[in-house]
Design a protein around this motif. Structure first.
Motif: not given
Lengths: 326, 352
Positions: A225, A227-233, A236, A240, B51, B73-74, B88, B99, B103
């Protein structure tokens, strides 16, 4: 085997293998000396009787006629063919199960969907079923009187065969497509390599998923979650975040899966037909040699499988040691 | 940038976690979303972050004037800090913070040098300059929380969402870190919504408090407002200690005209006045059950002589020492009623 560890913080690789550590315990919490000795004797004689003696027996029998004979037995054409087939089977079954296992564990632990508990139960199915029955299932499906006999399968595959023939005629990867065409024309699954591969995939498929599901469950979903809020698809996030977190668990699953794929006897025995140099895997070859009273050769090939087991155990402890440190 | 949620509902099976909740966080403010566990506060925060999705057709989330309800969300531009940090674990502190920038793809991705300097900047902002090479497992809880904050800020979010940011810390670190967060917010003025179940925490640092109970908003207001003028019995009970005084309360409560069908009054322990019975002023008689005088405030539990329950009283220590009370003493109680402080609230059904 009780190694007095110099300091418990110094957890070397071999130290974790053989530690029986209670040196730091207060006197009151220790068991009496005679009991500790007795329990140790029982444990080690059990280990010795059931694990070391058979292992030693395999190697001593194999080497009973000396090194030269041992090596000669190895490089027999049939033994080499069996080794090649075992490696080929594992080379197909293990990646297939890694793909399936990772996908299943990812779906089960990171998403909610209907029928999840059914999927979890199905993954355990190969553990619950006797391997012989697992092999028999494929005979029942593809055998002469099965649901989808090989001749009928050939009819289904006819368009594919035509396509493949065209590709071969056009000179496009000619050898590969030529071979593919001839198989598609007369598909052979039972008593052939495809049957062996299918049966092996079936019996070894829980290992990776079973290893990953509890691990990924304990890690939770928050990192994904985040990672997703940071913009990762999704891709990724998987490469990652998820994969680096499960790499040792995955490796562990792969080793166990590989050990099972190489060592499987029952299921493969039913579908193989045991044609020498063609559909004989290492465990089947051991049996054939043994039944021919060629015990030195049988033990030589068995020693190969035993070495695989030792390497597997070594890697397994290495991974355990590695994961407890991080 | 302000956050507006309008008429958000969320049901899990038959359970309504949120029931047409609306909420507004003004730009640049620090707002607490306060409620007991199971009140739906985390669910609301996750819906704002994207989310989780609100029930179909149930409402909208706006950042400023932009409707973000359907964005992933992104793409919303939120910085989210998780209760258990969700760092992480295989990446160092600096890599964690980088991070969100690494990305990015194509022209949006900053150069390596820019990323490095941005990470240094953020590490300085959260006062962890020297810990960039450490791994999350080598940090204390408070440090991890600050790394999580820096990581969320690295992508320059429009709004910052914090889920129980101090929930997993011990009491001392908790107090220090929440003051630190307040100062930090005063420095960067990013619109921030944080979820907490700890009323003390919410009242201490938030500009505004939104109190949520069973999926509904009970009250919105500044900390002083919600404490001094609770809008509902729930808020009254949830914020601070309160006595629930059953009818008849003649004697305890003076001069208030109370309709007969209503039967519970709420009075905070420090709004109860304690007198010697000899003073012969109006009040209700009670017997002292229990005395606790550790700390600056003395706590007394007294049983009403008419058998209508137990009343808690809080007194300043100096006054308590003067009274020289013993267990079993008879005392006279009455509510100290000040017009500013409407500590009495009357409801129809008996509260349990």
């Amino acid at each position: 085997m009780k190694t007095k560890n110099k300091k418990s913080s110094e957890t070397g690789f071999f130290a974790t293998l053989f530690t029986v550590s209670n040196s730091g315990e207060p006197q009151a919490r220790r068991d009496p000396t005679w009991m500790r000795i007795l329990l140790s004797i029982i444990a080690f004689s059990f280990l010795f009787g059931f694990l070391f003696v058979p292992l030693i027996a395999v190697f001593s029998e194999a080497l009973s006629n000396g090194w030269r004979v041992y090596c000669a037995l190895f490089i027999q054409e049939d033994a080499l063919a069996a080794l090649r087939l075992s490696l080929l089977t594992a080379a197909i079954a293990v990646p297939a199960n890694v793909l399936f296992g990772v996908a299943a564990a990812w779906a089960i632990t990171k998403f909610d969907f209907k029928g999840k508990s059914i999927l979890v139960t199905l993954i355990d199915l190969p553990f619950a079923i006797s391997p012989v029955i697992a092999g028999l299932v494929f005979v029942l499906i593809f055998g002469r009187h099965g649901w989808l006999p090989e001749q009928e399968l050939g009819n289904f595959l006819a368009p594919l065969a035509a396509l493949s023939r065209k590709a071969a005629d056009a000179g496009f990867f000619e050898d590969i497509f030529r071979a593919l065409t001839s198989w598609l024309d007369e598909p052979r699954i039972i008593f052939g390599v495809p049957g062996i591969v299918l049966a092996t995939i079936f019996v070894s498929f829980p290992f990776v998923a079973r290893e990953l599901v509890p691990l990924m469950q304990s890690q939770g979903r928050d990192e994904e979650y985040a990672a997703i809020t940071l913009g990762a698809n999704g891709w990724q996030t998987f490469w990652r975040v998820t994969l680096p977190n499960i790499k040792w668990g995955l490796f562990y699953g792969i080793i166990l899966c590989n050990a099972r794929a190489m060592g499987e006897f029952g299921a493969v025995s039913v579908v193989s037909g045991k044609i020498r140099s063609e559909t004989n895997t290492l465990p089947l070859h051991v049996e054939i040699l043994y039944n021919e009273y060629n015990s030195a050769a049988a033990f030589a090939v068995a020693s190969l499988l035993a070495m695989l087991a030792i390497v597997t155990l070594g890697l397994k402890s290495f991974v355990e040691w590695k994961t407890t440190r991080t | 940038m302000s956050i507006t949620a309008s008429h958000i509902s969320k049901t899990f099976g038959d359970f309504a976690a949120l029931d047409k909740v609306s909420l507004h966080v003004p730009a640049g403010k620090l707002v607490a979303l306060l409620g007991p566990s199971g009140s739906g506060k985390t669910t609301l925060l996750r819906i704002i972050a994207g989310l989780e999705m609100a029930d179909e057709g149930s409402g909208h989330i706006l950042f400023g004037n932009e409707d973000v309800s359907l964005l992933p969300p992104g793409k919303r531009g939120v910085g989210f800090v998780f209760q258990h940090y969700a760092l992480f674990r295989h990446l160092s502190v600096a890599e964690n913070i980088a991070f969100g920038l690494r990305i990015r793809k194509g022209p949006e991705r900053p150069s390596k040098a820019t990323i490095t300097s941005r990470v240094q900047e953020l590490l300085a902002l959260v006062q962890l300059e020297h810990l960039g090479k450490r791994y999350p497992t080598q940090l204390s809880g408070g440090q991890r929380q600050r790394v999580a904050l820096a990581r969320a800020l690295a992508v320059q979010p429009k709004v910052l969402l914090l889920d129980e940011p101090f929930g997993a810390l011990d009491a001392k670190v908790r107090r220090d870190l929440r003051r630190w967060l307040r100062n930090f917010h005063d420095g960067i003025h990013i619109t921030t919504l944080f979820v907490t179940h700890d009323q003390e925490e919410a009242l201490e640092i938030a500009d505004d408090v939104v109190i949520l109970n069973s999926g509904r908003v009970e009250q919105v207001g500044s900390p002083q407002e919600v404490y001094d003028r609770p809008a509902t019995p729930f808020v009254h009970k949830f914020l601070g200690n309160v006595n629930q005084i059953l009818l008849p309360w003649e004697g305890i409560i003076q001069g208030t005209k109370v309709p007969v069908e209503e039967n519970v009054a709420f009075v905070r322990p420090h709004d109860i006045e304690l007198l010697r019975p000899e003073t012969a002023q109006p009040g209700a008689l009670a017997t002292v059950l229990d005395l606790h005088a550790a700390g600056p405030i003395a706590k007394i539990a007294a049983k009403r002589t008419d058998g209508r329950g137990i009343i808690d009283i809080e007194l300043p220590r100096a006054y308590f020492d003067q009274l020289n009370l013993r267990e079993g003493d008879t005392i006279l109680l009455r509510a100290r009623l000040e017009p500013v402080c409407q500590t009495i609230l009357v409801t129809k059904p008996p509260m349990t």
